[in-house]
Each structure stands twice: as structure tokens, then as C-alpha cells.
Design a protein around this motif. Structure first.
Motif, short mmCIF file in Angstrom:
data_model
loop_
_atom_site.label_atom_id
_atom_site.label_comp_id
_atom_site.label_asym_id
_atom_site.label_seq_id
_atom_site.Cartn_x
_atom_site.Cartn_y
_atom_site.Cartn_z
N LYS A 1 31.04 106.86 78.40
CA LYS A 1 30.33 106.29 79.54
C LYS A 1 31.36 106.04 80.62
CE LYS A 1 26.67 104.17 76.85
NZ LYS A 1 25.99 102.95 76.43
N GLY A 2 30.93 106.18 81.88
CA GLY A 2 31.83 105.98 83.01
C GLY A 2 32.00 104.51 83.35
N SER A 3 32.65 104.27 84.46
CA SER A 3 32.99 102.91 84.85
C SER A 3 31.86 102.18 85.56
CB SER A 3 34.24 102.91 85.73
OG SER A 3 34.03 103.74 86.86
N TYR A 4 30.79 102.88 85.93
CA TYR A 4 29.64 102.22 86.56
C TYR A 4 28.36 102.77 85.94
CZ TYR A 4 30.16 106.38 89.48
OH TYR A 4 30.33 107.66 89.92
N PRO A 5 27.26 102.03 86.01
CA PRO A 5 26.02 102.43 85.33
C PRO A 5 25.58 103.84 85.72
CG PRO A 5 25.80 100.22 86.20
CD PRO A 5 27.10 100.76 86.73
N GLY A 6 25.22 104.63 84.69
CA GLY A 6 24.73 105.98 84.91
C GLY A 6 25.81 107.02 85.10
N SER A 7 27.07 106.62 84.99
CA SER A 7 28.16 107.59 85.15
C SER A 7 28.76 107.91 83.78
CB SER A 7 29.23 107.06 86.09
OG SER A 7 29.91 105.96 85.53
N TYR A 8 29.35 109.11 83.69
CA TYR A 8 29.90 109.59 82.44
C TYR A 8 31.21 110.33 82.71
CZ TYR A 8 25.11 108.76 81.04
OH TYR A 8 23.89 108.18 80.82
N THR A 9 32.00 110.49 81.64
CA THR A 9 33.24 111.27 81.71
C THR A 9 33.27 112.21 80.52
OG1 THR A 9 34.44 109.48 82.80
CG2 THR A 9 35.76 111.14 81.67
N LEU A 10 33.56 113.49 80.80
CA LEU A 10 33.80 114.47 79.74
C LEU A 10 35.21 114.99 79.94
CD1 LEU A 10 32.82 116.29 77.37
CD2 LEU A 10 32.29 118.01 79.10
N GLU A 11 36.00 114.91 78.88
CA GLU A 11 37.35 115.47 78.91
C GLU A 11 37.43 116.63 77.93
OE1 GLU A 11 40.77 112.63 79.70
OE2 GLU A 11 39.34 111.36 78.59
N ASN A 12 38.00 117.74 78.41
CA ASN A 12 38.31 118.90 77.58
C ASN A 12 39.82 118.90 77.42
OD1 ASN A 12 35.69 120.32 77.28
ND2 ASN A 12 35.79 120.36 79.50
N LEU A 13 40.28 118.71 76.19
CA LEU A 13 41.71 118.57 75.93
C LEU A 13 42.19 119.77 75.12
CD1 LEU A 13 41.38 114.85 74.77
CD2 LEU A 13 41.96 115.66 77.07
N SER A 14 43.26 120.41 75.58
CA SER A 14 43.82 121.55 74.85
C SER A 14 45.33 121.58 75.06
CB SER A 14 43.20 122.86 75.34
OG SER A 14 43.71 123.22 76.60
#
Length: 161
Positions: free
Chosen positions: A64-77
Motif C-alpha cells: 500500500k502507498g503512503s496515502y489512501p488508494g495509492s500503491y507501490t509495485l517494485e520489480n527487483l532483479s
């Protein structure tokens, strides 16, 4: 006054969009793939590049992101890490693991998170959509992709902290 407008905007976006369920959040490491070589070949990726891509260890982390309704996706390689901060249904500019620039839009509908990419340099021809679902036991994130009639699945195992 502007701050109040922003708060109202984010609240409206949050209320209008179905939120991503908690079962999707976590860190997931690639475990196995089905039809991935055929999928890459259908996209025109050469033999040696396909072998390197298939060996690459990729981890996805959705939070979940830092404010309501926000998200974070990280692709790590090992090659590169890519982070997307997003609101559902709101397009944004982002870079893929291969450094290609895309307009990216995430949505959630019918139990599925979708990640749609349209290339900035050729938006009509080279679009891709990744479909994410969870296994019945919530231990695997399953990513399905289709290109030129070839469908592949990649399975990411949930990692425990």
C-alpha cells in the motif's frame, strides 16, 4: 484551499476504485514459468537473450502507498530495480526493466490486478498487459501474459520476512 482539493480528489479516487485486497500484498520471488521461452520468442527476443532473461531472478513486492488508494509495485532483479507508485486507473509514465519508457495503468477488477503498458514511442502496436491473480492458498502470485497468441504464466512464491 488547494490542500483540501487534493484531499477530496484522493478520497474520491479511493472511494470509486475497488481497492486491491490484502492477499496481494507482500514480497514474491520467481519460482517457475510455463511457456515463457515461447512467449519471448514470439516477441522476437533472440535465443541468447532469452536464456539470460529466463535465468534472471525477479522479485515483485506490492505494498500500500503512503496515502489512501495509492500503491507501490517494485520489480527487483540483479540488473535493475524498478518502482511504480500508482493509483488504480490513473496512467503514469514509467520505465520497464529493459529501460523502455511506457505509459502504465494498473486496475483491479474481478479478483485480478492488471498492469497495462503502452510504449511511448509506439503506443498503438506494442502494448502489453500483465494479469496478476493469487493462488487459492495465497502463497503464489501468478502473472499471465499473452503476445501474438502465445500465453505464458510466471509463478512467484510469497517470501516471509
Amino acid at each position: 484551499m488547494r490542500a483540501i482539493g487534493l484531499v477530496l480528489f484522493f478520497c474520491a479516487v479511493y472511494i470509486m476504485a475497488d481497492p486491491i485486497p490484502d492477499r496481494f500484498f507482500g514480497r514474491f520471488k520467481i519460482d517457475r514459468s510455463e511457456n515463457f521461452d515461447e512467449f519471448l520468442s514470439g516477441k522476437g527476443v533472440g535465443f541468447f537473450a532469452r536464456q539470460i532473461i529466463k535465468l534472471a531472478s525477479v522479485t515483485k513486492e506490492l505494498t500500500k502507498g503512503s496515502y489512501p488508494g495509492s500503491y507501490t509495485l517494485e520489480n527487483l532483479s540483479w540488473k535493475k530495480n524498478v518502482r511504480y507508485d500508482f493509483l488504480l486507473g490513473e496512467p503514469f509514465s514509467g520505465e520497464a526493466l529493459d529501460s523502455t519508457e511506457f505509459e502504465i495503468t494498473f486496475t483491479f477488477e474481478d479478483g485480478e490486478v492488471t498492469e497495462h503498458h503502452a510504449r511511448h514511442d509506439n503506443p498503438d502496436i506494442t502494448t502489453e498487459t500483465y494479469h496478476y491473480t493469487m493462488s487459492a492458498d495465497n502463497k503464489e502470485l501468478i502473472m499471465k501474459m499473452t503476445n501474438n497468441g502465445i500465453t505464458c504464466k510466471r509463478y512467484f512464491k510469497r517470501q516471509h520476512s
